[in-house]
Scaffold this motif. Structure first.
Motif, PDB file in Angstrom:
ATOM      1  N   LEU A 252       1.094  -0.938   0.128  1.00 37.79           N
ATOM      2  CA  LEU A 252       0.072  -0.181   0.306  1.00 37.79           C
ATOM      3  C   LEU A 252       0.776   1.614   0.091  1.00 37.79           C
ATOM      4  CD1 LEU A 252      -2.569  -1.380   2.436  1.00 37.79           C
ATOM      5  CD2 LEU A 252      -3.197  -1.520   0.259  1.00 37.79           C
ATOM      6  N   PRO A 253       0.774   2.407  -0.813  1.00 37.79           N
ATOM      7  CA  PRO A 253       1.195   3.719  -0.801  1.00 37.79           C
ATOM      8  C   PRO A 253       1.013   4.202   0.833  1.00 37.79           C
ATOM      9  CG  PRO A 253      -0.889   3.589  -1.461  1.00 37.79           C
ATOM     10  CD  PRO A 253      -0.855   3.010  -1.312  1.00 37.79           C
ATOM     11  N   GLU A 254       2.213   5.038   1.536  1.00 35.23           N
ATOM     12  CA  GLU A 254       1.798   5.901   2.078  1.00 35.23           C
ATOM     13  C   GLU A 254       0.910   7.125   2.344  1.00 35.23           C
ATOM     14  OE1 GLU A 254       5.519   9.251   5.133  1.00 35.23           O
ATOM     15  OE2 GLU A 254       5.582   8.080   2.679  1.00 35.23           O
ATOM     16  N   ILE A 255       0.392   7.635   1.222  1.00 39.00           N
ATOM     17  CA  ILE A 255      -0.812   8.629   1.661  1.00 39.00           C
ATOM     18  C   ILE A 255      -2.004   7.554   0.970  1.00 39.00           C
ATOM     19  CG2 ILE A 255      -1.003  10.424   1.016  1.00 39.00           C
ATOM     20  CD1 ILE A 255       1.313  11.575  -0.038  1.00 39.00           C
ATOM     21  N   GLU A 256      -2.944   7.981   1.452  1.00 37.17           N
ATOM     22  CA  GLU A 256      -4.601   7.441   0.990  1.00 37.17           C
ATOM     23  C   GLU A 256      -4.109   5.855   0.660  1.00 37.17           C
ATOM     24  OE1 GLU A 256      -6.067   9.651  -2.129  1.00 37.17           O
ATOM     25  OE2 GLU A 256      -6.260  11.856  -0.882  1.00 37.17           O
ATOM     26  N   ALA A 258      -6.429   3.173   2.322  1.00 33.34           N
ATOM     27  CA  ALA A 258      -7.233   3.159   2.829  1.00 33.34           C
ATOM     28  C   ALA A 258      -7.943   3.384   0.753  1.00 33.34           C
ATOM     29  CB  ALA A 258      -7.818   3.498   3.471  1.00 33.34           C
ATOM     30  N   ALA A 259      -7.683   4.451   0.293  1.00 32.13           N
ATOM     31  CA  ALA A 259      -8.136   4.238  -1.341  1.00 32.13           C
ATOM     32  C   ALA A 259      -7.285   3.198  -2.356  1.00 32.13           C
ATOM     33  CB  ALA A 259      -7.771   5.832  -1.849  1.00 32.13           C
ATOM     34  N   ALA A 260      -6.350   3.001  -1.961  1.00 36.79           N
ATOM     35  CA  ALA A 260      -6.129   2.113  -3.424  1.00 36.79           C
ATOM     36  C   ALA A 260      -5.936   0.417  -2.298  1.00 36.79           C
ATOM     37  CB  ALA A 260      -4.115   2.045  -2.324  1.00 36.79           C
ATOM     38  N   LEU A 261      -6.597   0.423  -1.521  1.00 38.56           N
ATOM     39  CA  LEU A 261      -6.775  -0.932  -1.029  1.00 38.56           C
ATOM     40  C   LEU A 261      -8.326  -0.984  -1.494  1.00 38.56           C
ATOM     41  CD1 LEU A 261      -5.976  -3.368   0.709  1.00 38.56           C
ATOM     42  CD2 LEU A 261      -7.075  -1.991   2.396  1.00 38.56           C
ATOM     43  N   ALA A 262      -8.873   0.301  -1.571  1.00 37.31           N
ATOM     44  CA  ALA A 262     -10.854   0.835  -2.174  1.00 37.31           C
ATOM     45  C   ALA A 262     -10.471   0.134  -3.894  1.00 37.31           C
ATOM     46  CB  ALA A 262     -11.723   1.639  -1.760  1.00 37.31           C
ATOM     47  N   ARG A 263      -9.320   0.075  -4.608  1.00 42.13           N
ATOM     48  CA  ARG A 263      -8.967  -0.033  -6.235  1.00 42.13           C
ATOM     49  C   ARG A 263      -8.593  -1.706  -5.613  1.00 42.13           C
ATOM     50  NH1 ARG A 263      -3.791   2.899  -6.765  1.00 42.13           N
ATOM     51  NH2 ARG A 263      -4.257   1.828  -8.497  1.00 42.13           N
ATOM     52  N   LEU A 264      -7.925  -1.825  -5.282  1.00 41.27           N
ATOM     53  CA  LEU A 264      -7.859  -3.340  -5.146  1.00 41.27           C
ATOM     54  C   LEU A 264      -8.857  -4.320  -4.667  1.00 41.27           C
ATOM     55  CD1 LEU A 264      -6.321  -6.372  -4.999  1.00 41.27           C
ATOM     56  CD2 LEU A 264      -5.775  -5.585  -2.498  1.00 41.27           C
ATOM     57  N   LEU A 283       0.204  -1.271  -5.073  1.00 39.21           N
ATOM     58  CA  LEU A 283      -0.547  -0.695  -5.387  1.00 39.21           C
ATOM     59  C   LEU A 283       0.122   1.067  -4.801  1.00 39.21           C
ATOM     60  CD1 LEU A 283      -3.505  -2.067  -3.899  1.00 39.21           C
ATOM     61  CD2 LEU A 283      -2.931  -1.801  -5.917  1.00 39.21           C
ATOM     62  N   ARG A 284       0.880   1.328  -4.581  1.00 38.61           N
ATOM     63  CA  ARG A 284       2.176   2.156  -3.838  1.00 38.61           C
ATOM     64  C   ARG A 284       1.781   3.552  -5.300  1.00 38.61           C
ATOM     65  NH1 ARG A 284       7.111   0.413  -2.596  1.00 38.61           N
ATOM     66  NH2 ARG A 284       7.253  -1.722  -4.354  1.00 38.61           N
ATOM     67  N   MET A 285       1.440   3.238  -6.718  1.00 39.26           N
ATOM     68  CA  MET A 285       1.164   4.198  -7.983  1.00 39.26           C
ATOM     69  C   MET A 285       0.116   4.654  -8.551  1.00 39.26           C
ATOM     70  SD  MET A 285       4.181   3.060 -10.476  1.00 39.26           S
ATOM     71  CE  MET A 285       4.292   1.587 -10.378  1.00 39.26           C
ATOM     72  N   PRO A 286      -0.525   5.536  -8.205  1.00 37.60           N
ATOM     73  CA  PRO A 286      -2.120   5.983  -8.171  1.00 37.60           C
ATOM     74  C   PRO A 286      -2.642   5.387  -9.793  1.00 37.60           C
ATOM     75  CG  PRO A 286      -0.673   7.855  -8.150  1.00 37.60           C
ATOM     76  CD  PRO A 286       0.235   6.979  -7.971  1.00 37.60           C
ATOM     77  N   ASP A 287      -1.943   5.228 -10.736  1.00 38.36           N
ATOM     78  CA  ASP A 287      -1.952   5.003 -11.721  1.00 38.36           C
ATOM     79  C   ASP A 287      -2.218   3.679 -12.533  1.00 38.36           C
ATOM     80  OD1 ASP A 287      -0.050   5.360 -12.129  1.00 38.36           O
ATOM     81  OD2 ASP A 287       0.248   6.256 -13.224  1.00 38.36           O
ATOM     82  N   ARG A 288      -2.082   2.997 -11.432  1.00 39.47           N
ATOM     83  CA  ARG A 288      -1.209   1.702 -12.121  1.00 39.47           C
ATOM     84  C   ARG A 288      -1.719   0.715 -11.080  1.00 39.47           C
ATOM     85  NH1 ARG A 288       4.310   2.416 -15.540  1.00 39.47           N
ATOM     86  NH2 ARG A 288       2.458   5.202 -15.479  1.00 39.47           N
ATOM     87  N   VAL A 289      -1.848  -0.397 -11.502  1.00 43.09           N
ATOM     88  CA  VAL A 289      -1.417  -1.576 -10.846  1.00 43.09           C
ATOM     89  C   VAL A 289      -0.300  -2.482 -11.022  1.00 43.09           C
ATOM     90  CG1 VAL A 289      -2.564  -3.581  -9.719  1.00 43.09           C
ATOM     91  CG2 VAL A 289      -3.635  -1.821  -9.949  1.00 43.09           C
ATOM     92  N   VAL A 290       0.536  -3.451 -10.169  1.00 37.68           N
ATOM     93  CA  VAL A 290       2.242  -3.357 -10.607  1.00 37.68           C
ATOM     94  C   VAL A 290       1.402  -4.695  -9.905  1.00 37.68           C
ATOM     95  CG1 VAL A 290       4.318  -4.689 -10.968  1.00 37.68           C
ATOM     96  CG2 VAL A 290       3.699  -2.010 -10.627  1.00 37.68           C
ATOM     97  N   VAL A 291       1.622  -6.155 -11.054  1.00 37.80           N
ATOM     98  CA  VAL A 291       1.772  -7.674 -10.173  1.00 37.80           C
ATOM     99  C   VAL A 291       3.223  -8.553 -10.106  1.00 37.80           C
ATOM    100  CG1 VAL A 291       0.314  -9.429 -10.591  1.00 37.80           C
ATOM    101  CG2 VAL A 291      -0.780  -7.350 -10.612  1.00 37.80           C
ATOM    102  N   ARG A 292       3.370  -8.862  -9.137  1.00 34.74           N
ATOM    103  CA  ARG A 292       4.199  -9.514  -9.055  1.00 34.74           C
ATOM    104  C   ARG A 292       4.182 -11.571  -9.378  1.00 34.74           C
ATOM    105  NH1 ARG A 292       9.361 -10.871  -4.900  1.00 34.74           N
ATOM    106  NH2 ARG A 292      10.522 -11.457  -6.177  1.00 34.74           N
TER     107      ARG A 292
END
Length: 314
Positions: A252-256, A258-264, A283-292
């Motif tokens: 998760l990102p340092e800022i918001e 909870a919003a990133a978690l809602a995207r997930l 989910l640390r970048m607001p405009d994309r999701v990186v999957v490993r």
């Protein structure tokens, strides 16, 4: 009488108080034992010290001295400590023989602790006695237990001790440097993880994660349908959280966060993202999701890409 009409000697007989001076008359009025003291000063012997002491006092004194020496040797040799360890203090032994041994301990307010832990912390066992139990000391010993917030102790004669305690409520587990502690809602460490009685509590990992427990619990609540799959939260570099799901890390990102978690949650609902062969979602970048991907999935993907390139080249 002489020729002048005077008597040649005193009228009073010799030795009569009136014939003596004031000091002699005062001495005559003193009690007998004080007159004896005066006779000693005058050189006449009185009763000796041995005659004044009760008979047998010397033998009693010698016996007491030998008893004191024997007791001192018994204590110095360490045998007294061993005796107390096995049987209790002499006063407790006497009280037990008189029917005042501790035969019942009533404990109220116990929920997370075991009775044997309370008794051990209080210092109560079969050797204790009700009259000589130090209630104040027992209370202080119990308050040293981090899980106990407050406690009262009272005696119920002839053979009972009553303990009323209030325990701190454990809120989560905190893992740091390989050790797991039980913490309250404010992050205070109240116990250590010694058995499975705390296994159902949330788990936070990392330095200062205990102080951020409120943030972690809020993220779990914001996860919605994914909340039951969250096993732990790792506080990374004192700035952000990584949630541990069933084999998948959610960064998760340092800022918001909870919003990133809602995207997930939305991605999982639409694409079943977490059911694919992945080990991490960033989910640390607001405009994309990186999957490993997992190693197997990554190798399969690389092989598929090679075949696609060969087919295109052909």
């Amino acid at each position: 009488m002489d020729g002048g009409g005077r008597f040649p000697g005193p009228l009073s007989p010799a030795g009569h108080p009136r014939a003596q001076g004031p000091a002699a008359r005062l001495l005559a009025r003193l009690p007998g034992f004080l007159r004896r003291s005066d006779s000693l000063r005058r050189g006449r012997p009185g009763p000796s010290l041995a005659e004044r002491l009760p008979r047998g006092l010397g033998a009693i004194g010698i016996g007491a001295a030998f008893a004191a020496l024997a007791l001192a040797g018994f204590v110095a040799s360490g045998r007294y400590d061993g005796f107390v360890s096995e049987n209790g203090r002499p006063l407790d032994i006497l009280a037990r023989l008189c029917g005042f041994g501790v035969e019942r301990v009533t404990i109220s307010g116990i929920s997370r602790m075991y009775e044997r832990e309370v008794l051990a912390a209080a210092g109560i066992d079969w050797r204790s006695s009700v009259p000589f139990l130090d209630v104040a000391d027992m209370r202080e010993r119990l308050l040293r237990v981090p899980l106990i917030a407050s406690v009262s102790v009272r005696k119920v004669y002839p053979r009972e001790i009553v303990v009323n305690q209030v325990e701190r409520e454990p809120a989560a587990l905190w893992q740091r440097n390989g050790e797991i502690s039980v913490i309250a809602a404010d992050g205070t460490v109240i116990d250590t993880m010694r058995d499975d009685r705390y296994a159902s509590l949330p788990l936070v990992v990392g330095d200062d994660a205990n102080g951020k427990l409120g943030e972690y619990l809020a993220l779990v609540a914001a996860a919605g349908p994914l909340a039951e799959r969250i096993r732990a939260g790792t506080y990374v570099s004192g700035r952000r959280w990584t949630l541990k799901l069933d084999g998948v890390d959610i960064r998760l990102p340092e800022i918001e966060p909870a919003a990133a978690l809602a995207r997930l949650v939305a991605l999982e609902r639409a694409n079943r993202l977490l059911e694919k062969d992945i080990i991490a979602v960033d989910l640390r970048m607001p405009d994309r999701v990186v999957v490993r991907l997992t190693e197997e999935a990554a190798a399969a993907r690389a092989e598929a890409q090679k075949k696609t390139k060969k087919g295109t080249a052909t």
